[in-house]
Design a protein around this motif. Sequence first.
Motif, PDB file in Angstrom:
ATOM      1  N   THR A  36      19.119 -39.434 -79.954  1.00  0.00           N
ATOM      2  CA  THR A  36      18.416 -40.465 -79.831  1.00  0.00           C
ATOM      3  C   THR A  36      19.166 -41.097 -78.895  1.00  0.00           C
ATOM      4  O   THR A  36      20.053 -41.223 -78.717  1.00  0.00           O
ATOM      5  CB  THR A  36      18.408 -41.431 -81.322  1.00  0.00           C
ATOM      6  OG1 THR A  36      18.470 -40.156 -82.615  1.00  0.00           O
ATOM      7  CG2 THR A  36      17.322 -42.247 -81.312  1.00  0.00           C
ATOM      8  N   TYR A  37      18.060 -41.917 -77.824  1.00  0.00           N
ATOM      9  CA  TYR A  37      18.033 -42.674 -77.286  1.00  0.00           C
ATOM     10  C   TYR A  37      17.437 -43.281 -77.961  1.00  0.00           C
ATOM     11  O   TYR A  37      15.747 -43.766 -78.048  1.00  0.00           O
ATOM     12  CB  TYR A  37      16.775 -41.823 -76.084  1.00  0.00           C
ATOM     13  CG  TYR A  37      18.044 -40.937 -75.029  1.00  0.00           C
ATOM     14  CD1 TYR A  37      18.490 -41.122 -73.967  1.00  0.00           C
ATOM     15  CD2 TYR A  37      17.435 -39.720 -75.307  1.00  0.00           C
ATOM     16  CE1 TYR A  37      19.716 -40.293 -73.025  1.00  0.00           C
ATOM     17  CE2 TYR A  37      18.429 -38.450 -75.071  1.00  0.00           C
ATOM     18  CZ  TYR A  37      18.759 -38.522 -74.083  1.00  0.00           C
ATOM     19  OH  TYR A  37      20.241 -37.811 -73.346  1.00  0.00           O
ATOM     20  N   TYR A  38      18.151 -44.976 -78.367  1.00  0.00           N
ATOM     21  CA  TYR A  38      17.179 -46.589 -78.278  1.00  0.00           C
ATOM     22  C   TYR A  38      16.898 -46.658 -77.455  1.00  0.00           C
ATOM     23  O   TYR A  38      17.902 -47.194 -76.627  1.00  0.00           O
ATOM     24  CB  TYR A  38      18.351 -46.206 -79.315  1.00  0.00           C
ATOM     25  CG  TYR A  38      18.088 -47.377 -79.990  1.00  0.00           C
ATOM     26  CD1 TYR A  38      17.200 -47.782 -80.786  1.00  0.00           C
ATOM     27  CD2 TYR A  38      18.298 -49.001 -79.422  1.00  0.00           C
ATOM     28  CE1 TYR A  38      16.870 -48.835 -81.848  1.00  0.00           C
ATOM     29  CE2 TYR A  38      17.518 -50.152 -80.436  1.00  0.00           C
ATOM     30  CZ  TYR A  38      17.635 -50.213 -81.683  1.00  0.00           C
ATOM     31  OH  TYR A  38      16.020 -51.273 -81.816  1.00  0.00           O
ATOM     32  N   VAL A  39      15.648 -47.655 -77.545  1.00  0.00           N
ATOM     33  CA  VAL A  39      15.610 -48.254 -76.077  1.00  0.00           C
ATOM     34  C   VAL A  39      14.792 -49.185 -76.736  1.00  0.00           C
ATOM     35  O   VAL A  39      13.693 -49.413 -78.100  1.00  0.00           O
ATOM     36  CB  VAL A  39      14.075 -47.389 -75.242  1.00  0.00           C
ATOM     37  CG1 VAL A  39      13.975 -48.646 -74.375  1.00  0.00           C
ATOM     38  CG2 VAL A  39      14.246 -46.278 -74.779  1.00  0.00           C
ATOM     39  N   PRO A  86      22.812 -41.151 -76.108  1.00  0.00           N
ATOM     40  CA  PRO A  86      23.652 -40.932 -76.936  1.00  0.00           C
ATOM     41  C   PRO A  86      24.746 -40.132 -76.630  1.00  0.00           C
ATOM     42  O   PRO A  86      26.005 -40.787 -78.363  1.00  0.00           O
ATOM     43  CB  PRO A  86      22.838 -39.618 -77.232  1.00  0.00           C
ATOM     44  CG  PRO A  86      21.268 -39.194 -76.743  1.00  0.00           C
ATOM     45  CD  PRO A  86      21.808 -40.056 -76.286  1.00  0.00           C
ATOM     46  N   THR A  87      25.697 -40.394 -75.816  1.00  0.00           N
ATOM     47  CA  THR A  87      26.804 -40.397 -75.424  1.00  0.00           C
ATOM     48  C   THR A  87      27.086 -40.627 -74.148  1.00  0.00           C
ATOM     49  O   THR A  87      25.648 -41.572 -73.223  1.00  0.00           O
ATOM     50  CB  THR A  87      27.482 -38.924 -75.799  1.00  0.00           C
ATOM     51  OG1 THR A  87      26.697 -38.370 -73.968  1.00  0.00           O
ATOM     52  CG2 THR A  87      26.831 -37.862 -76.582  1.00  0.00           C
ATOM     53  N   ALA A  88      28.485 -41.245 -73.282  1.00  0.00           N
ATOM     54  CA  ALA A  88      28.231 -41.868 -71.994  1.00  0.00           C
ATOM     55  C   ALA A  88      28.263 -40.880 -71.106  1.00  0.00           C
ATOM     56  O   ALA A  88      27.124 -41.262 -70.149  1.00  0.00           O
ATOM     57  CB  ALA A  88      30.083 -42.216 -71.933  1.00  0.00           C
ATOM     58  N   ASP A 144      29.623 -48.319 -72.479  1.00  0.00           N
ATOM     59  CA  ASP A 144      29.619 -46.444 -71.927  1.00  0.00           C
ATOM     60  C   ASP A 144      28.316 -46.022 -72.536  1.00  0.00           C
ATOM     61  O   ASP A 144      27.634 -45.273 -71.929  1.00  0.00           O
ATOM     62  CB  ASP A 144      30.891 -46.661 -72.126  1.00  0.00           C
ATOM     63  CG  ASP A 144      31.142 -45.621 -72.785  1.00  0.00           C
ATOM     64  OD1 ASP A 144      30.203 -45.787 -74.671  1.00  0.00           O
ATOM     65  OD2 ASP A 144      32.539 -44.765 -72.818  1.00  0.00           O
ATOM     66  N   THR A 145      27.352 -46.306 -73.253  1.00  0.00           N
ATOM     67  CA  THR A 145      26.256 -45.766 -72.983  1.00  0.00           C
ATOM     68  C   THR A 145      25.296 -47.124 -73.251  1.00  0.00           C
ATOM     69  O   THR A 145      24.131 -46.958 -74.032  1.00  0.00           O
ATOM     70  CB  THR A 145      26.458 -45.327 -75.507  1.00  0.00           C
ATOM     71  OG1 THR A 145      26.891 -46.447 -75.873  1.00  0.00           O
ATOM     72  CG2 THR A 145      27.999 -44.241 -75.453  1.00  0.00           C
ATOM     73  N   VAL A 146      25.223 -47.958 -72.783  1.00  0.00           N
ATOM     74  CA  VAL A 146      24.387 -49.028 -72.586  1.00  0.00           C
ATOM     75  C   VAL A 146      24.394 -49.290 -71.306  1.00  0.00           C
ATOM     76  O   VAL A 146      25.198 -49.736 -70.525  1.00  0.00           O
ATOM     77  CB  VAL A 146      24.687 -50.201 -73.641  1.00  0.00           C
ATOM     78  CG1 VAL A 146      23.793 -51.176 -73.405  1.00  0.00           C
ATOM     79  CG2 VAL A 146      24.231 -50.627 -74.914  1.00  0.00           C
ATOM     80  N   LEU A 147      22.308 -49.645 -71.277  1.00  0.00           N
ATOM     81  CA  LEU A 147      22.450 -50.104 -69.879  1.00  0.00           C
ATOM     82  C   LEU A 147      20.672 -50.805 -69.584  1.00  0.00           C
ATOM     83  O   LEU A 147      20.342 -51.004 -70.971  1.00  0.00           O
ATOM     84  CB  LEU A 147      21.755 -48.098 -69.042  1.00  0.00           C
ATOM     85  CG  LEU A 147      22.354 -46.543 -68.756  1.00  0.00           C
ATOM     86  CD1 LEU A 147      21.527 -46.190 -68.140  1.00  0.00           C
ATOM     87  CD2 LEU A 147      22.970 -47.405 -67.808  1.00  0.00           C
ATOM     88  N   ILE A 148      21.280 -51.632 -68.925  1.00  0.00           N
ATOM     89  CA  ILE A 148      19.527 -52.949 -68.692  1.00  0.00           C
ATOM     90  C   ILE A 148      18.608 -52.258 -67.447  1.00  0.00           C
ATOM     91  O   ILE A 148      19.230 -51.797 -66.307  1.00  0.00           O
ATOM     92  CB  ILE A 148      20.444 -53.962 -68.635  1.00  0.00           C
ATOM     93  CG1 ILE A 148      21.364 -54.030 -69.536  1.00  0.00           C
ATOM     94  CG2 ILE A 148      19.444 -55.217 -68.561  1.00  0.00           C
ATOM     95  CD1 ILE A 148      22.428 -55.668 -69.241  1.00  0.00           C
ATOM     96  N   CYS A 149      17.849 -52.465 -67.711  1.00  0.00           N
ATOM     97  CA  CYS A 149      16.214 -51.471 -66.284  1.00  0.00           C
ATOM     98  C   CYS A 149      15.662 -52.694 -66.891  1.00  0.00           C
ATOM     99  O   CYS A 149      15.605 -54.018 -68.253  1.00  0.00           O
ATOM    100  CB  CYS A 149      16.441 -50.420 -67.218  1.00  0.00           C
ATOM    101  SG  CYS A 149      15.183 -50.058 -68.853  1.00  0.00           S
ATOM    102  N   ASP A 193      27.258 -58.045 -68.494  1.00  0.00           N
ATOM    103  CA  ASP A 193      25.919 -58.155 -68.413  1.00  0.00           C
ATOM    104  C   ASP A 193      26.327 -57.228 -69.709  1.00  0.00           C
ATOM    105  O   ASP A 193      25.145 -57.237 -71.036  1.00  0.00           O
ATOM    106  CB  ASP A 193      24.906 -57.742 -67.512  1.00  0.00           C
ATOM    107  CG  ASP A 193      24.828 -59.219 -66.792  1.00  0.00           C
ATOM    108  OD1 ASP A 193      25.114 -59.741 -67.193  1.00  0.00           O
ATOM    109  OD2 ASP A 193      24.359 -58.552 -65.448  1.00  0.00           O
ATOM    110  N   ARG A 194      26.738 -56.338 -69.682  1.00  0.00           N
ATOM    111  CA  ARG A 194      26.607 -54.729 -71.179  1.00  0.00           C
ATOM    112  C   ARG A 194      27.071 -55.556 -72.217  1.00  0.00           C
ATOM    113  O   ARG A 194      26.657 -54.726 -73.338  1.00  0.00           O
ATOM    114  CB  ARG A 194      27.314 -53.349 -70.232  1.00  0.00           C
ATOM    115  CG  ARG A 194      26.258 -53.180 -69.502  1.00  0.00           C
ATOM    116  CD  ARG A 194      27.040 -51.815 -68.920  1.00  0.00           C
ATOM    117  NE  ARG A 194      26.775 -51.223 -67.631  1.00  0.00           N
ATOM    118  CZ  ARG A 194      26.498 -49.445 -66.975  1.00  0.00           C
ATOM    119  NH1 ARG A 194      27.329 -49.487 -68.210  1.00  0.00           N
ATOM    120  NH2 ARG A 194      25.823 -49.439 -65.857  1.00  0.00           N
TER     121      ARG A 194
END
Length: 463
Positions: A292-295, A314-316, A160-165, A142-143
Amino acid sequence: MPGLASHWLKRLGESTKPAYLMIPDLIEEDLASGRLQARDRLPALRDLAEALRLNYTTVARAYAQARKRGLIDAKAGSGTFVRGRAPALPLRAGTGAEMTMNNPPEPPTLTVRLRESAARLMSTTDPYDLLRYQDFGGTPADRAVAVDWLRRYVPACRADTVLICPGIHSALVALVSLLARPGQTICLDTLAYPGIKAIATQLGVQLQALPSDDEGPLGPAFETLCKTQKPSALYCNPTLQNPSTRTMPQGRREILADIALRYSVPIIEDDAYGMLPQRTPDAMATLAPELTYYVTGLSKCFGAGLRIAFIHGPTARQTQRLAGTLRATTVMASPFNTLLATSWIKDGTAEDMLKAIRAECVARQLLARDVLAGRPYDADPEGFHLWLPVPPDSGWRPSELALHLRSRGIGVVSSAAFATDGNPPDAIRICLGGPGERDEVEESLQIVADTLDDPHHLHSAML
């Protein structure tokens, strides 16, 4: 209501607006945020005057203004009460045109494809897989799909810097929780997504509005705040900003990113509508990647029920810290929504949906241009909102106008819901995506225009 009085006292101290005009704005704002509810009893005049350190006459004038705007009622022998709202309109086209919620248009050309796609997924998926706990933040597969999609907006993002929520709002709750403790400050535009106001209130975080112009928050004001009171974060909605519809130009983004970098202030980039324009300036996540936290997500651009959001940290390491906060508040995204989002991105359905929705936005904006010809308003050709000033000579206050239109079956949002500085402009936000058909859009906008032009309007009563 001691909590209400203390909140009002603070806001009055921060505002340069006369108290008798500011108090009705606070009532309207608190109604929009949920701090006040229909039929809540307000303090008596003398009690409120004492609590707010104002004279009796000032508070009496404030209540008179609030009654004029349809916000409160006074009953002899009973006191002063917040008035109820008009009956809710259906959230989908029907007997009313719901133009308050962030509903993107729903092109009918996609209906069959979406139905067939969802049926095919269900027929080929073990239903128990969708009923079990899933990998938090999305499976590696998915990621990987999410990363491919996000790289069109943030080229440097990695798995490693992407989450699904489950939705952008959930992401913002987690980010505010992570970056700011109660009593600390997040700075933002003078107009902002009402959800960030509600989140900050719930978490005890202060919001500091930055003076802005047509391009967004002013760099000198941001730098001054960084020098005098380092904020915990800068929240921004730089593309098709809600509610102003403005897209912050490249130069202003670079100025704000440079200041954030010099003072090490994290940035929350809420890019809820960034998928709609075909071309946009660089994301803040590209200009200040280490902060930056990009959403972004699918609910605002595809459909409110598809509550899937993507966060690029920004980082893992910082992404994993955020994952812990998200896990505590949301557990996991809906497996079925994640399955739909991943499948539609992989097979091209998402891209086709985006093109169709964008085209429908353009068509509806052209309708609005014709109906509102000669009337100033702000809109983006590829967006589905309008920011419509309410002329001073129309005789309407934004709250009164919104209430009156709702009584006629049309939902719009008054500016007070978005104001972060206690000084909302005279304007309303209209969503062109709510009505199901273009002729409903045209008819609804014509009613809005006619209402503004009618000098002999009757103010509808709240129920």
